[in-house]
Scaffold this motif. Structure first.
Motif, PDB file in Angstrom:
ATOM      1  N   SER A 109       0.734  -1.021  -0.036  1.00 22.34           N
ATOM      2  CA  SER A 109       0.156   0.043  -0.051  1.00 22.34           C
ATOM      3  C   SER A 109       0.792   1.183  -0.035  1.00 22.34           C
ATOM      4  O   SER A 109       0.314   2.366  -0.451  1.00 22.34           O
ATOM      5  N   MET A 110       1.900   1.305   0.741  1.00 21.81           N
ATOM      6  CA  MET A 110       2.880   2.359   0.883  1.00 21.81           C
ATOM      7  C   MET A 110       3.497   2.717  -0.563  1.00 21.81           C
ATOM      8  O   MET A 110       3.762   3.891  -0.820  1.00 21.81           O
ATOM      9  N   THR A 111       3.762   1.448  -1.054  1.00 24.34           N
ATOM     10  CA  THR A 111       4.749   1.591  -2.421  1.00 24.34           C
ATOM     11  C   THR A 111       3.767   1.929  -3.619  1.00 24.34           C
ATOM     12  O   THR A 111       3.842   1.769  -4.831  1.00 24.34           O
ATOM     13  N   LYS A 112       2.428   1.793  -3.368  1.00 21.52           N
ATOM     14  CA  LYS A 112       1.128   1.869  -4.252  1.00 21.52           C
ATOM     15  C   LYS A 112       1.435   0.769  -5.243  1.00 21.52           C
ATOM     16  O   LYS A 112       1.431   1.192  -6.607  1.00 21.52           O
ATOM     17  N   THR A 113       1.498  -0.652  -4.888  1.00 22.00           N
ATOM     18  CA  THR A 113       1.572  -1.456  -5.836  1.00 22.00           C
ATOM     19  C   THR A 113       0.668  -2.627  -5.353  1.00 22.00           C
ATOM     20  O   THR A 113       0.158  -2.408  -4.318  1.00 22.00           O
ATOM     21  N   ILE A 114       0.401  -3.514  -6.165  1.00 16.72           N
ATOM     22  CA  ILE A 114      -0.280  -4.858  -5.938  1.00 16.72           C
ATOM     23  C   ILE A 114       0.406  -5.819  -6.143  1.00 16.72           C
ATOM     24  O   ILE A 114       1.452  -5.987  -7.025  1.00 16.72           O
ATOM     25  N   LEU A 115      -0.071  -7.148  -5.468  1.00 23.78           N
ATOM     26  CA  LEU A 115       0.838  -8.526  -5.972  1.00 23.78           C
ATOM     27  C   LEU A 115       0.464  -8.580  -7.438  1.00 23.78           C
ATOM     28  O   LEU A 115      -0.621  -8.502  -8.032  1.00 23.78           O
ATOM     29  N   PRO A 116       0.974  -9.611  -8.132  1.00 22.48           N
ATOM     30  CA  PRO A 116       0.760 -10.250  -9.409  1.00 22.48           C
ATOM     31  C   PRO A 116      -0.405 -10.954  -9.148  1.00 22.48           C
ATOM     32  O   PRO A 116      -0.746 -11.683  -8.195  1.00 22.48           O
ATOM     33  N   LYS A 117      -1.148 -10.913 -10.384  1.00 21.47           N
ATOM     34  CA  LYS A 117      -2.636 -11.803 -10.085  1.00 21.47           C
ATOM     35  C   LYS A 117      -2.485 -13.127  -9.650  1.00 21.47           C
ATOM     36  O   LYS A 117      -3.353 -13.446  -9.122  1.00 21.47           O
ATOM     37  N   GLU A 118      -1.360 -13.872  -9.968  1.00 18.29           N
ATOM     38  CA  GLU A 118      -1.368 -15.257  -9.599  1.00 18.29           C
ATOM     39  C   GLU A 118      -1.132 -15.272  -7.982  1.00 18.29           C
ATOM     40  O   GLU A 118      -1.372 -16.509  -7.538  1.00 18.29           O
ATOM     41  N   GLN A 119      -0.751 -14.449  -7.368  1.00 17.46           N
ATOM     42  CA  GLN A 119      -0.527 -14.268  -5.895  1.00 17.46           C
ATOM     43  C   GLN A 119      -1.598 -13.847  -5.459  1.00 17.46           C
ATOM     44  O   GLN A 119      -1.784 -13.779  -3.911  1.00 17.46           O
ATOM     45  N   TRP A 120      -2.847 -13.324  -5.788  1.00 19.33           N
ATOM     46  CA  TRP A 120      -4.062 -12.733  -5.015  1.00 19.33           C
ATOM     47  C   TRP A 120      -4.813 -13.945  -4.355  1.00 19.33           C
ATOM     48  O   TRP A 120      -4.583 -15.109  -4.713  1.00 19.33           O
ATOM     49  N   THR A 121      -5.527 -13.463  -3.435  1.00 16.16           N
ATOM     50  CA  THR A 121      -5.969 -14.579  -2.514  1.00 16.16           C
ATOM     51  C   THR A 121      -7.357 -14.901  -3.458  1.00 16.16           C
ATOM     52  O   THR A 121      -8.076 -13.684  -3.634  1.00 16.16           O
ATOM     53  N   GLN A 122      -7.567 -16.046  -3.755  1.00 21.54           N
ATOM     54  CA  GLN A 122      -8.982 -16.391  -4.644  1.00 21.54           C
ATOM     55  C   GLN A 122     -10.119 -16.431  -3.662  1.00 21.54           C
ATOM     56  O   GLN A 122     -10.079 -16.868  -2.420  1.00 21.54           O
ATOM     57  N   TYR A 123     -11.069 -16.403  -4.061  1.00 26.38           N
ATOM     58  CA  TYR A 123     -12.507 -16.223  -3.425  1.00 26.38           C
ATOM     59  C   TYR A 123     -12.780 -17.804  -2.861  1.00 26.38           C
ATOM     60  O   TYR A 123     -13.092 -17.919  -1.799  1.00 26.38           O
TER      61      TYR A 123
END
Length: 151
Positions: A109-123
């Motif tokens: 959040s501080m670096t204003k980035t997000i994880l690569p889509k493969e590492q997102w938590t899935q529903y």
């Protein structure tokens, strides 16, 4: 402006996410046999995925944004007294994993980035690890209130 100084803001999200002190216990209790241990620990199995699968639920989950930081739903709960006590009761491994996810999310959040889509938590894969502990704390609180009323 009271919100310009994070130390003066009692409702700052950082104060609610990062614990101010180490709330660990000395360790798990000793059990006389494995059957007793299994019967006690069976109620602490976390639920994986939602209770009811729906397209609307999946859409809302993805729109919430916390999964883009690798957080679970239970990482984002508002920390009232019940949630704080449930977090205190977590086993050391779950407690450390939770803190790692929160620290990583704060860094992203501080670096204003997000994880690569493969590492997102899935529903479907979101683990409700805090739910059994929270249910136990709520039941204990309600039982205590009922007992105090009857006195």
């Amino acid at each position: 402006m009271p919100w310009s100084n994070p130390q003066s803001c009692s409702s700052c999200h950082l104060n609610q996410i990062i614990p101010k002190q180490n709330r660990r216990l000395n360790g798990p209790p000793e059990y006389t046999n494995s059957q007793q241990y299994l019967s006690i620990m069976s109620k602490y199995l976390p639920r994986k995925g939602p209770a009811i699968f729906s397209k609307l639920g999946k859409w809302a989950y993805n729109m919430s944004g916390f999964n883009q930081y690798g957080l679970h739903r239970d990482d984002c709960l508002y920390e009232n007294e019940d949630v704080t006590e449930a977090i205190r009761r977590l086993p050391r491994k779950l407690y450390d994993e939770r803190n790692y996810r929160i620290m990583r999310a704060l860094h992203l959040s501080m670096t204003k980035t997000i994880l690569p889509k493969e590492q997102w938590t899935q529903y479907e894969e979101d683990v409700k690890y805090l739910e059994p502990y929270l249910n136990e704390v709520i039941k204990e609180r309600e039982e205590r209130q009922n007992w105090e009323r009857s006195q």
